[in-house]
Design an enzyme around this catalytic site. Sequence first.
Site, mmCIF file in Angstrom:
data_model
loop_
_atom_site.group_PDB
_atom_site.id
_atom_site.type_symbol
_atom_site.label_atom_id
_atom_site.label_comp_id
_atom_site.label_asym_id
_atom_site.label_seq_id
_atom_site.Cartn_x
_atom_site.Cartn_y
_atom_site.Cartn_z
ATOM 1 N N ARG A 178 0.733 -1.237 0.509
ATOM 2 C CA ARG A 178 -0.618 0.140 0.063
ATOM 3 C C ARG A 178 0.834 1.242 0.072
ATOM 4 N NH1 ARG A 178 -3.855 -3.877 3.194
ATOM 5 N NH2 ARG A 178 -2.452 -2.730 5.224
ATOM 6 N N PHE A 237 -11.275 -4.762 -5.648
ATOM 7 C CA PHE A 237 -11.657 -5.433 -4.572
ATOM 8 C C PHE A 237 -10.547 -4.440 -3.350
ATOM 9 C CE2 PHE A 237 -10.195 -8.624 -8.230
ATOM 10 C CZ PHE A 237 -11.334 -9.442 -8.000
ATOM 11 N N ASP A 271 -16.339 -2.887 -4.608
ATOM 12 C CA ASP A 271 -15.768 -4.339 -4.120
ATOM 13 C C ASP A 271 -17.388 -4.330 -3.373
ATOM 14 O OD1 ASP A 271 -14.016 -5.776 -1.989
ATOM 15 O OD2 ASP A 271 -15.913 -6.289 -1.515
ATOM 16 N N SER A 272 -17.760 -6.271 -4.107
ATOM 17 C CA SER A 272 -18.688 -6.442 -3.900
ATOM 18 C C SER A 272 -19.562 -6.176 -2.471
ATOM 19 C CB SER A 272 -19.061 -7.732 -4.164
ATOM 20 O OG SER A 272 -17.899 -8.635 -3.488
ATOM 21 N N ASP A 289 -6.103 -6.726 -6.068
ATOM 22 C CA ASP A 289 -5.993 -7.386 -5.472
ATOM 23 C C ASP A 289 -7.156 -9.151 -4.400
ATOM 24 O OD1 ASP A 289 -4.618 -8.821 -2.569
ATOM 25 O OD2 ASP A 289 -5.450 -6.783 -1.006
ATOM 26 N N CYS A 337 -3.357 -14.066 -3.283
ATOM 27 C CA CYS A 337 -3.388 -14.517 -1.938
ATOM 28 C C CYS A 337 -3.285 -15.926 -2.339
ATOM 29 C CB CYS A 337 -3.629 -14.021 -0.745
ATOM 30 S SG CYS A 337 -5.779 -14.029 -1.528
HETATM 31 N N1 SAH Z 1 -6.397 -4.813 -1.317
HETATM 32 C C1 SAH Z 1 -7.913 -5.371 0.349
HETATM 33 C C2 SAH Z 1 -7.689 -6.607 0.553
HETATM 34 C C3 SAH Z 1 -8.809 -7.221 -0.543
HETATM 35 S S1 SAH Z 1 -10.047 -8.630 0.385
HETATM 36 C C4 SAH Z 1 -6.566 -4.284 1.672
HETATM 37 O O1 SAH Z 1 -5.987 -3.986 1.223
HETATM 38 O O2 SAH Z 1 -7.157 -3.998 2.834
HETATM 39 C C5 SAH Z 1 -11.234 -9.285 -0.297
HETATM 40 C C6 SAH Z 1 -12.012 -8.317 -1.299
HETATM 41 O O3 SAH Z 1 -12.814 -8.779 -2.653
HETATM 42 C C7 SAH Z 1 -12.838 -8.271 0.179
HETATM 43 O O4 SAH Z 1 -13.485 -6.665 0.363
HETATM 44 C C8 SAH Z 1 -14.287 -8.543 -0.748
HETATM 45 O O5 SAH Z 1 -15.164 -8.801 -0.518
HETATM 46 C C9 SAH Z 1 -13.798 -8.429 -2.221
HETATM 47 N N2 SAH Z 1 -15.108 -9.126 -3.160
HETATM 48 C C10 SAH Z 1 -14.886 -10.363 -2.976
HETATM 49 N N3 SAH Z 1 -14.626 -11.249 -4.381
HETATM 50 C C11 SAH Z 1 -15.670 -10.054 -5.017
HETATM 51 C C12 SAH Z 1 -15.825 -9.244 -6.557
HETATM 52 N N4 SAH Z 1 -16.131 -10.692 -7.613
HETATM 53 N N5 SAH Z 1 -16.341 -7.994 -6.922
HETATM 54 C C13 SAH Z 1 -15.743 -7.590 -5.869
HETATM 55 N N6 SAH Z 1 -14.882 -7.129 -4.622
HETATM 56 C C14 SAH Z 1 -14.965 -8.640 -4.891
#
Ligand code: SAH
Length: 396
Positions: A211, A227, A249-250, A300, A340
Amino acid sequence: MAELILKDGKERSLFRRHPWLFESSVQRLEGRARPGDTVTIHAADGRELARGAYSPSSQIRCRVWTFDPAETVDDAFFKRRVAAAVSRRRALPELADQQGLRLIHAESDGLPGVIADQYGDTVVVQLTSAGADKWRKALVGALVQATGCARVYERSDSEVRGLEGLEPVTGWAYGSAPEGEISILENGVRLGVDYAGGHKTGFYLDQRDNRALLGRLAAGKSVLNCFCYTGGFSLQALGGGAASVLSIDSSGPALARARANLALNPELPAERAEWLEADVFQALREFRKEGRSFDLIVLDPPKFAPSAAHANRAARAYKDINLLGFRLLKPGGLLMTYSCSGGIGLELFQKIVAGAALDAGRNARIVQRLAGAADHPVALDFPEGEYLKGLLCQAD
Ligand code: SAH
């Protein structure tokens, strides 16, 4: 203490100090052991090699606590292991002053099944194996002693507990809820942590350095953060002077927390941030149709492949989003892309990203390889600990 006798030759992984013994390596159990009980581990010829936690319902039948068969596994053992993990972090200058810090990273800190994250004076612990669950009291006491924290919250509600025959456990293990919410300062940005309702222990500490890197890359750029969860990458990009940051994000609750996090940082230019509740796969396709493009894209995603068995389906999903990512990159743009998934190795991930660039008709190169922060170490004897891998790619 019961004795776990291995099949002939199956002691070899112990000599490499690998901490897992699979069901298929075990010849028999002599004596009685309940889930999580400590057993001595013997080679087929009777040699005593190690001590570990027995888990009858898991394919990982035993997780090694100590490779010294003379070492007693008791409260003092956990005090030593926890204190050592905490002092290793204090010895690294980049970690010494972090308000948000992973204190214990399971196998890689010699404590299989134990995760502990510190957020200011609160520690959140997650126990995922029968052995770790058994030693809850000792572990919590050791964490309090090693950190001087005011409270410990248990977030043992991970699905993997089911494989160990364990029910979810959540709540205060030491102390009680603080007044107001918990937040940490990370690379100059304040972030609230939903320890009780958020993902994992409430926050993704592993991406801290990445980040910060995004913040350094973002000046003047149009950024797309896919995400975004609670907005960690987004806020660093805003702090780094991004021209615009669109975050997707979803999860509605995650986005609500992300907006609240932005409000915690009044010095950041909130008018440059846009939040979109949507499925990333669909949203990126829409953007493509609309002819939109970005200078800097972060991907991510969640763990698409929890284990090697899911690798094929996961590979398609990674390919899909990376392909869309490359298509939406402006000429000269940067793609910061992660996996991950334990089940997708670095080599495979790189191949997937290469295939995505090829199919998108983009020429791109890796300018930096990315990994988890130093408080998420990977024990050399436990390569499985290397779950987070990332590539920073620059496209023509
Ligand atoms: N980059 C973030 C962590 C990501 S965790 C950080 O630095 O804190 C993964 C995220 O993806 C979660 O918040 C989850 O809600 C989201 N997610 C999962 N599947 C998804 C999709 N198909 N579309 C959008 N978001 C999604």
